[in-house]
Design an enzyme around this catalytic site. Structure first.
Site, mmCIF file in Angstrom:
data_model
loop_
_atom_site.group_PDB
_atom_site.id
_atom_site.type_symbol
_atom_site.label_atom_id
_atom_site.label_comp_id
_atom_site.label_asym_id
_atom_site.label_seq_id
_atom_site.Cartn_x
_atom_site.Cartn_y
_atom_site.Cartn_z
ATOM 1 N N LYS A 201 0.894 -1.175 0.095
ATOM 2 C CA LYS A 201 -0.047 0.023 0.078
ATOM 3 C C LYS A 201 0.849 1.295 0.155
ATOM 4 C CE LYS A 201 -3.738 2.408 2.578
ATOM 5 N NZ LYS A 201 -4.868 2.322 3.535
ATOM 6 N N ARG A 211 -10.840 9.427 1.986
ATOM 7 C CA ARG A 211 -10.788 10.088 3.123
ATOM 8 C C ARG A 211 -11.914 11.059 3.579
ATOM 9 N NH1 ARG A 211 -4.257 11.162 2.905
ATOM 10 N NH2 ARG A 211 -3.722 8.879 2.706
ATOM 11 N N LYS A 224 0.903 9.968 5.406
ATOM 12 C CA LYS A 224 1.242 8.755 5.986
ATOM 13 C C LYS A 224 2.364 8.083 5.476
ATOM 14 C CE LYS A 224 -3.971 7.734 6.544
ATOM 15 N NZ LYS A 224 -4.957 6.842 6.447
ATOM 16 N N GLU A 240 7.700 -6.512 1.269
ATOM 17 C CA GLU A 240 6.575 -6.756 1.789
ATOM 18 C C GLU A 240 5.799 -8.132 1.801
ATOM 19 O OE1 GLU A 240 5.480 -4.771 4.048
ATOM 20 O OE2 GLU A 240 6.054 -2.831 3.997
ATOM 21 N N LYS A 255 -2.323 -1.560 -3.896
ATOM 22 C CA LYS A 255 -3.135 -0.240 -3.981
ATOM 23 C C LYS A 255 -2.295 0.943 -3.907
ATOM 24 C CE LYS A 255 -6.319 1.524 -0.412
ATOM 25 N NZ LYS A 255 -6.471 1.628 0.831
ATOM 26 N N SER A 281 -10.342 5.172 -4.741
ATOM 27 C CA SER A 281 -11.574 6.525 -4.635
ATOM 28 C C SER A 281 -10.975 7.692 -6.043
ATOM 29 C CB SER A 281 -11.478 7.294 -3.520
ATOM 30 O OG SER A 281 -10.304 7.499 -2.906
ATOM 31 N N TYR A 319 -15.308 0.873 -7.225
ATOM 32 C CA TYR A 319 -16.487 1.408 -6.758
ATOM 33 C C TYR A 319 -17.320 1.524 -8.131
ATOM 34 C CZ TYR A 319 -13.839 3.184 -2.955
ATOM 35 O OH TYR A 319 -12.916 3.033 -1.787
HETATM 36 C C1 PBG Z 1 -7.354 3.013 5.389
HETATM 37 C C2 PBG Z 1 -7.748 2.836 3.976
HETATM 38 C C3 PBG Z 1 -7.798 3.833 2.978
HETATM 39 C C4 PBG Z 1 -8.296 3.459 1.771
HETATM 40 C C5 PBG Z 1 -8.730 2.300 2.330
HETATM 41 N N1 PBG Z 1 -8.422 1.869 3.464
HETATM 42 C C6 PBG Z 1 -7.184 5.282 2.922
HETATM 43 C C7 PBG Z 1 -5.778 5.570 3.421
HETATM 44 O O1 PBG Z 1 -4.887 4.879 3.666
HETATM 45 O O2 PBG Z 1 -5.767 6.947 3.928
HETATM 46 C C8 PBG Z 1 -8.273 3.923 0.686
HETATM 47 C C9 PBG Z 1 -9.511 3.371 -0.452
HETATM 48 C C10 PBG Z 1 -9.575 4.522 -1.443
HETATM 49 O O3 PBG Z 1 -8.947 5.467 -1.701
HETATM 50 O O4 PBG Z 1 -10.630 4.109 -2.406
HETATM 51 N N2 PBG Z 1 -6.784 2.342 6.132
#
Ligand code: PBG
Length: 328
Positions: A201, A211, A224, A240, A255, A281, A319
């Site tokens: 990730k 968010r 992050k 990982e 992701k 998203s 989505y």
């Molecule tokens: C949080 C999480 C995130 C997403 C899924 N789980 C956001 C982040 O890490 O800030 C993002 C999914 C998306 O953008 O569709 N643990």
């Protein structure tokens, strides 16, 4: 590889007719390749618009039946649940994550009772929907502390398993959490609960609308980058995944999605395990808004999903899942 040459060889020959293109098609996309994310809110009879994500809503628990029925009818194998927690229930420890009566727990109970094993339920393990600072773990001097966070994630996972969650999906990027969660699940007789690790990730700029949807955008003051991966790196993704496999993971997630097809492919080629991709998203909103503005057409959705199959993904969290069922 090349078995002839022009003019006797013409690669356009098989492209001439639809039937012929179908015959040589190398990859397929079906509804069984899709996972649909659902956002949850408190209250009754609510289907709330999310401004940053056209056509995606937050649902109150009593409205879940409708949407999940649609998924089941269209043979979508799994939902992923994400809560939009009211600010009044957030604190610096994210303690609402351990409330057995929180949104995700109630939604899991509801879906599993009503739909049994007609659909899988996947729950996110991380604290960001519950913390006042919007980070996925506990903060100490503005740094997300690993081992202390793991202890909470283990508890969060066990509660989700108790509620009937089928697939526990840690998205927090703490080191060592997969092994610890697996051990705790097994010790509590949840041998059959699956673990899908967000092993790879990235600290991505494409998570903005999500968010917003879960309500962590305003509270998150920094990035992050001290726990999610640097988007300049690819070898690190293999490390990982290797670690998570040793720790007992069943499937891994890469992701975001489309900007990371190279990573999906190399994880698949190196480890031959089920790899899921998350079309996040920001990717969704870019494509959706371009379609709404008539800049691109709706076939771009299928194209954007098929490329994950080409790269080697077993399934895609998207989505768009419900948007495109009719076209598959
Ligand atoms: C949080 C999480 C995130 C997403 C899924 N789980 C956001 C982040 O890490 O800030 C993002 C999914 C998306 O953008 O569709 N643990």
């Amino acid at each position: 590889m090349i078995t002839g040459k022009f003019p006797s060889l013409r690669l356009r020959r098989t492209r001439k007719y639809t039937w012929s293109r179908k015959l040589v098609q190398e990859n397929n996309l079906s509804t069984s390749d899709l996972v649909y994310p659902i956002f949850l809110i408190e209250g009754k009879n609510k289907k709330q618009i999310i401004k940053s994500m056209p056509n995606i809503y937050r649902y109150s628990i009593d409205k879940l039946g409708e949407i999940v029925s649609k998924l089941v009818k269209n043979k979508i194998p799994m939902v992923a649940l994400f809560p939009s927690t009211p600010n009044s229930k957030k604190n610096q420890y994210g303690s609402e994550a351990l409330n057995e009566n929180n949104l995700v727990c109630r939604a899991t109970l509801f879906i599993k009772k009503k739909f049994k094993n007609d659909i899988g339920v996947m729950c996110d393990v991380a604290l960001d929907p519950y913390t006042s600072h919007g980070h996925d773990g506990l903060l100490k001097n503005s740094y997300v502390i690993n081992d202390e966070t793991n202890e909470i994630l283990i508890k969060q996972s066990l509660i989700q398993a108790q509620m009937g969650c089928d697939v526990i999906a840690p998205s927090d990027m703490m080191d060592g959490r997969i092994g610890k969660i697996r051990k705790a699940l097994d010790k509590n007789k949840f041998h059959d609960v699956q673990l899908l690790s967000y092993a790879v990730k990235y600290a991505s700029n494409f998570y903005g609308p999500f968010r917003d949807a879960v309500g962590s955008k305003k509270s998150l003051k920094s990035d992050k980058k001290n726990y999610q991966m640097d988007f300049s790196n690819s070898n690190e993704s293999l490390r990982e995944v290797a670690l998570d496999i040793k720790e007992g993971v069943d499937m891994v997630m890469v992701k975001p999605g489309m900007p990371y097809l190279d990573i999906i492919k190399s994880v698949k080629e190196n480890f031959k395990i089920p790899v899921l991709a998350y079309q996040v998203s920001g990717e969704y909103s870019m494509i959706k808004q371009s379609i709404n503005n008539n800049l691109i057409n709706e076939d771009s959705i299928i194209e954007s999903l098929m490329c994950f199959k080409r790269a080697g993904a077993s399934a895609i969290v998207s989505y768009f899942a419900l948007d495109i069922v009719k076209r598959l």
